[in-house]
Scaffold this motif. Sequence first.
Motif, PDB file in Angstrom:
ATOM      1  N   ARG A  31       5.362   3.393  -1.178  1.00 49.96           N
ATOM      2  CA  ARG A  31       5.247   3.177  -2.622  1.00 49.96           C
ATOM      3  C   ARG A  31       3.797   2.974  -3.035  1.00 49.96           C
ATOM      4  N   LEU A  32       3.065   2.206  -2.266  1.00 51.27           N
ATOM      5  CA  LEU A  32       1.671   1.924  -2.616  1.00 51.27           C
ATOM      6  C   LEU A  32       0.781   3.145  -2.463  1.00 51.27           C
ATOM      7  N   SER A  33       1.143   4.055  -1.556  1.00 50.10           N
ATOM      8  CA  SER A  33       0.345   5.269  -1.340  1.00 50.10           C
ATOM      9  C   SER A  33       0.888   6.457  -2.112  1.00 50.10           C
ATOM     10  N   GLU A  34       1.925   6.221  -2.925  1.00 50.40           N
ATOM     11  CA  GLU A  34       2.573   7.268  -3.726  1.00 50.40           C
ATOM     12  C   GLU A  34       3.013   8.439  -2.857  1.00 50.40           C
ATOM     13  N   ALA A  71      -1.082  -8.911   0.062  1.00 45.97           N
ATOM     14  CA  ALA A  71      -1.667  -8.187  -1.069  1.00 45.97           C
ATOM     15  C   ALA A  71      -3.183  -8.325  -1.084  1.00 45.97           C
ATOM     16  N   THR A  75      -5.713  -5.155  -1.253  1.00 46.97           N
ATOM     17  CA  THR A  75      -6.370  -4.901  -2.543  1.00 46.97           C
ATOM     18  C   THR A  75      -7.678  -4.122  -2.428  1.00 46.97           C
ATOM     19  N   LEU A  78      -7.047  -0.394  -2.241  1.00 44.56           N
ATOM     20  CA  LEU A  78      -6.235   0.224  -3.296  1.00 44.56           C
ATOM     21  C   LEU A  78      -6.956   0.084  -4.642  1.00 44.56           C
ATOM     22  N   ILE A  81      -5.577  -0.560  -8.511  1.00 46.13           N
ATOM     23  CA  ILE A  81      -4.285  -1.243  -8.540  1.00 46.13           C
ATOM     24  C   ILE A  81      -4.537  -2.745  -8.469  1.00 46.13           C
ATOM     25  N   GLN A  85       0.070  -6.299  -9.183  1.00 44.26           N
ATOM     26  CA  GLN A  85       0.965  -5.149  -9.059  1.00 44.26           C
ATOM     27  C   GLN A  85       1.346  -4.911  -7.599  1.00 44.26           C
ATOM     28  N   ILE A  86       0.392  -5.129  -6.700  1.00 42.64           N
ATOM     29  CA  ILE A  86       0.684  -4.989  -5.269  1.00 42.64           C
ATOM     30  C   ILE A  86       1.725  -6.030  -4.852  1.00 42.64           C
ATOM     31  N   THR A  89       5.110  -4.909  -5.984  1.00 39.65           N
ATOM     32  CA  THR A  89       5.621  -3.824  -5.142  1.00 39.65           C
ATOM     33  C   THR A  89       6.134  -4.366  -3.814  1.00 39.65           C
TER      34      THR A  89
END
Length: 230
Positions: A31-34, A71, A75, A78, A81, A85-86, A89
């Motif tokens: 999810r974090l890396s789409e 997170a 951070t 990322l 972001i 938000q992390i 997720t």
Amino acid sequence: MIIDALVFDKDGTLFDFASTWGAFGRIALERLSEGDTQRAAELGHVIGFDFAEERYRPDSVVIAGTVDEIAHALTPHLPGIAQKQIVETLNHASAAAIQMPAVPLAPFLEEMRKAGLKLGVATNDAEAPALQHLESVGIRDHFDFVAGYDSGHGFKPGPGQLLAFAKHVDVEPARIAMVGDSLHDLEAGRAAGMVTIGVLTGMAAIETLEPFADVVLPNIGYIPGWLSQN
């Protein structure tokens, strides 16, 4: 030795760590890396997680750290972001993780309650996912107290959660056993003045736990026998 209450860590203690949290790591990083698997693998390295093997290093921040600590580690990798938000997720991925009990939990907990013991959970997971995990296997109502890192009592290895449990159930800390699979758990127990029971359903080896534990057991299912002998 008189034990009137037990307070359990959640991940690696009530639930087997490796079989439960490999999927969480994969889902969260995807999810974090789409969906970029190479990027997901790079993020996994940051938090001590082998994305391809769905396996954690013994020093992974995920094993005993809070969601905020995970997170915080992610951070800088990322950009764009926000840490909040992390965290969101990670909490969503955590809540969705299918829990694999270390032993059949309902009969074990029922046995402990019939023995007159007060029961609690102190986890470095967030409180909301923790409650969902307990509910998902039908054991939420077996506990008198559940605290996450965000419940207002601090987090392990600090003793705040454990002392809050002791106060809630009105039992002296010396008559409570902290049960956990990591040094954070056992250090928190020692700091709170409790008996410490290590279990081997997490990622730590017996040699790591023994210096901080009054006893190390294969899993929580051995606790009734140990209590009867002590």
